[in-house]
Design a protein around this motif. Sequence first.
Motif, short mmCIF file in Angstrom:
data_model
loop_
_atom_site.label_atom_id
_atom_site.label_comp_id
_atom_site.label_asym_id
_atom_site.label_seq_id
_atom_site.Cartn_x
_atom_site.Cartn_y
_atom_site.Cartn_z
N HIS A 1 85.48 63.02 17.94
CA HIS A 1 85.97 61.72 18.41
C HIS A 1 85.41 60.56 17.61
CE1 HIS A 1 88.35 63.32 21.66
NE2 HIS A 1 87.39 64.22 21.81
N GLN B 1 82.02 52.16 24.07
CA GLN B 1 83.12 52.20 25.03
C GLN B 1 84.33 52.92 24.44
OE1 GLN B 1 82.94 50.90 28.39
NE2 GLN B 1 84.65 52.36 28.41
N ALA C 1 83.57 56.54 24.45
CA ALA C 1 83.57 57.04 25.83
C ALA C 1 85.02 57.20 26.33
CB ALA C 1 82.80 56.09 26.73
N ASP C 2 85.88 56.24 26.00
CA ASP C 2 87.29 56.35 26.43
C ASP C 2 87.95 57.58 25.83
OD1 ASP C 2 87.01 54.09 27.92
OD2 ASP C 2 87.86 52.72 26.40
N ARG C 3 87.66 57.84 24.57
CA ARG C 3 88.25 59.01 23.92
C ARG C 3 87.74 60.31 24.55
NH1 ARG C 3 90.22 57.76 18.59
NH2 ARG C 3 89.99 55.53 18.27
N LYS D 1 87.08 60.95 27.51
CA LYS D 1 87.68 61.23 28.83
C LYS D 1 88.70 62.34 28.75
CE LYS D 1 86.33 57.23 31.28
NZ LYS D 1 86.25 55.94 30.54
N ALA D 2 89.26 62.55 27.55
CA ALA D 2 90.26 63.61 27.41
C ALA D 2 89.63 65.01 27.37
CB ALA D 2 91.04 63.37 26.12
N GLU D 3 88.29 65.07 27.30
CA GLU D 3 87.62 66.38 27.17
C GLU D 3 87.25 66.94 28.53
OE1 GLU D 3 87.32 68.10 24.55
OE2 GLU D 3 87.76 66.65 22.95
N LYS E 1 81.03 63.69 33.70
CA LYS E 1 80.65 62.28 33.82
C LYS E 1 80.41 61.71 32.42
CE LYS E 1 76.56 60.59 35.03
NZ LYS E 1 75.29 60.54 35.77
N ILE E 2 80.95 60.51 32.20
CA ILE E 2 80.71 59.81 30.93
C ILE E 2 80.35 58.37 31.28
CG2 ILE E 2 81.71 59.08 28.72
CD1 ILE E 2 83.87 61.37 29.31
N ASP E 3 79.10 57.99 31.03
CA ASP E 3 78.63 56.64 31.40
C ASP E 3 78.08 55.92 30.18
OD1 ASP E 3 79.15 56.76 34.06
OD2 ASP E 3 77.11 57.42 34.63
N LEU F 1 76.01 61.69 29.31
CA LEU F 1 77.03 62.70 29.58
C LEU F 1 76.54 63.77 30.56
CD1 LEU F 1 77.90 63.23 25.81
CD2 LEU F 1 79.37 62.08 27.47
#
Length: 588
Positions: free
Chosen positions: A15, A60, A63-65, A67-69, A74-76, A85
């Motif tokens: 990513h 950010q 982190a947005d990318r 989200k597809a995994e 959790k991704i903060d 993570l």
Amino acid sequence: MSSLAEKLTSIVSVHFRAAGLDESFGTVRMSDRPDLCQFQCNGALAAAKALKRPPREVAQDIADRLKAEPIFAKIDLAGPGFINLDVTDAALADHLAALVADEQLGVADKGAGKTIVLDYGGPNVAKPMHVGHLRAGIIGDSLRRMYLFSGYRTIGDIHMGDWGLQMGQVISECARRHPEWPYFDAIFSGPYPKEPPFTFEALEEIYPTASKACKADPARMELARHATVELQSGRPGYRALWRHIVDVSVEGMKKNFGALNVFFDLWKGESDVHDRIGPMVRDLRAGGWALESEGALVIPVARNDDKKEMPPLMLYKTDGAVMYGTTDLATVAERVERYAPDRILYVVDQRQSLHFEQVFRAARLSRIAPENMDLTHAGFGTMNGTDGKPFKTREGGIMKLEDLIAMGLEKARARIAEAEIGRDMDADEVEDIAHKVAVAAIKFADLHNNRTADYVFDLDRMTRFEGKTGPYLLYQAVRIKSLLRKAAERGFAPSGNFVLHDPDRALAFVLADFPDAFEAGLRHDAPHHLCDYAWRLAQQFSGFYAACPILPEPDESLRASRLALCALTCRTLEKTLDLLGIGVPERM
Ligand code: ARG
């Protein structure tokens, strides 16, 4: 297989690359704040710096990318741009199942197809072995085990000092005491006696006496030097006597290193390269590397940018005796020729670092060492007594390795009696346990220090069953073994369907961290990473076991999952200890 952190690294790296950033920023490691998150990636900060963009913005975006995994639960974002993570329990359970199935416990075979020669131990024939050789043996043998586990072809060589002045000292001392021996008769034509004319114990007296006499009397020293030169140039009686000295000493070395479970593939010594030295020196002269200097022959190795003085490597002194550096250089050549290693690693006292720097430079200059072969001196610090001074006997003499092992064993027996271990065992089993406890105590106390640090040999402390000691780790491993035995007796089987509650998860992450601890140890030639890991795992298990009684657990699937975690912990702990050269008893 790869570690969980490596697996996540490869996912996150993709990513970073997709975001137009260097994938090396995608490194993920296990969190050092497990209360906040399981894993973290700090690469967005460095990436932002390189791009001169606000770090949180970069973080950010990544982190947005992510989200597809599906692997992430959790991704903060945290702080200035850390990505925290957590993975899903399903992913963790899968990883655990893979670890259970993997003989390598997640460690990749990065050394496959590579060869390493490890040079450690390095005792000197005829001289008593001391604590320096203990450290060299213990650390070197552990590194050999680690390289082997990582897939290397490993060749552990003891590289005895069997060719130096001490040989001439012993020979000339024998000649003084027993001029009638055939070894000194110049016209004797053999054969020489098969039986050695002295025992190991006698030899242990002869050398110190000879050495003291030589120090006090220049004439005696001259005789010893002369005898050394004659031995090296092949005088038959001296060679025959030398053979006995070597054989008798090697027997003693084998006993001592054997007692410590320190293994060598090769029992070679400095003398083994003697025949190479003449031709090598000829080549070095012809190539212009070796020069006469004040009657000696040297290889200048200094460079313009040296910060400190770098004396030349001495090949021959005026008397023609072979030097330490000469044999080491010839040994590099021999190892290259015989084994074509990718690496030669010398586990030798730190105080010899100048010597190795000289040898390595000479080997590179003269092309004895191929360019792509690595030469490393993994130096170690001094072992001190509880008074902070180099470790000595109570009388102030050099502590012999043999006596030190005996002290360790005696203390281990006392500890075992104190802990009331072995009341239902026969004497042989108790003795075997005492031996394992002693070895664990001595080795762990040595290996858990940073290799280069000096450390204090404190027998009382290292043999305790509590705290960060070898015996504590044995005790924990044996406790798990006994639990697994009891479970088997009751017909409880472990299961690969992991059920994960908080304590299970916490233990699982430590288990998943084994390959990373191993890699760190290998990368720095530093077994202490494995010691820290063993201690962390044992403590984590101890907490887990206190929180989760396993045999009384009524939920069958939870019990079976926990038994599988116990079995994996046991294997991982035992493997870690094995890599340190520490064996675990079946019960205790
Ligand atoms: N015999 C040496 C000593 O006692 C150690 C040898 C280390 N190995 C080497 N290749 N120089 O100090």
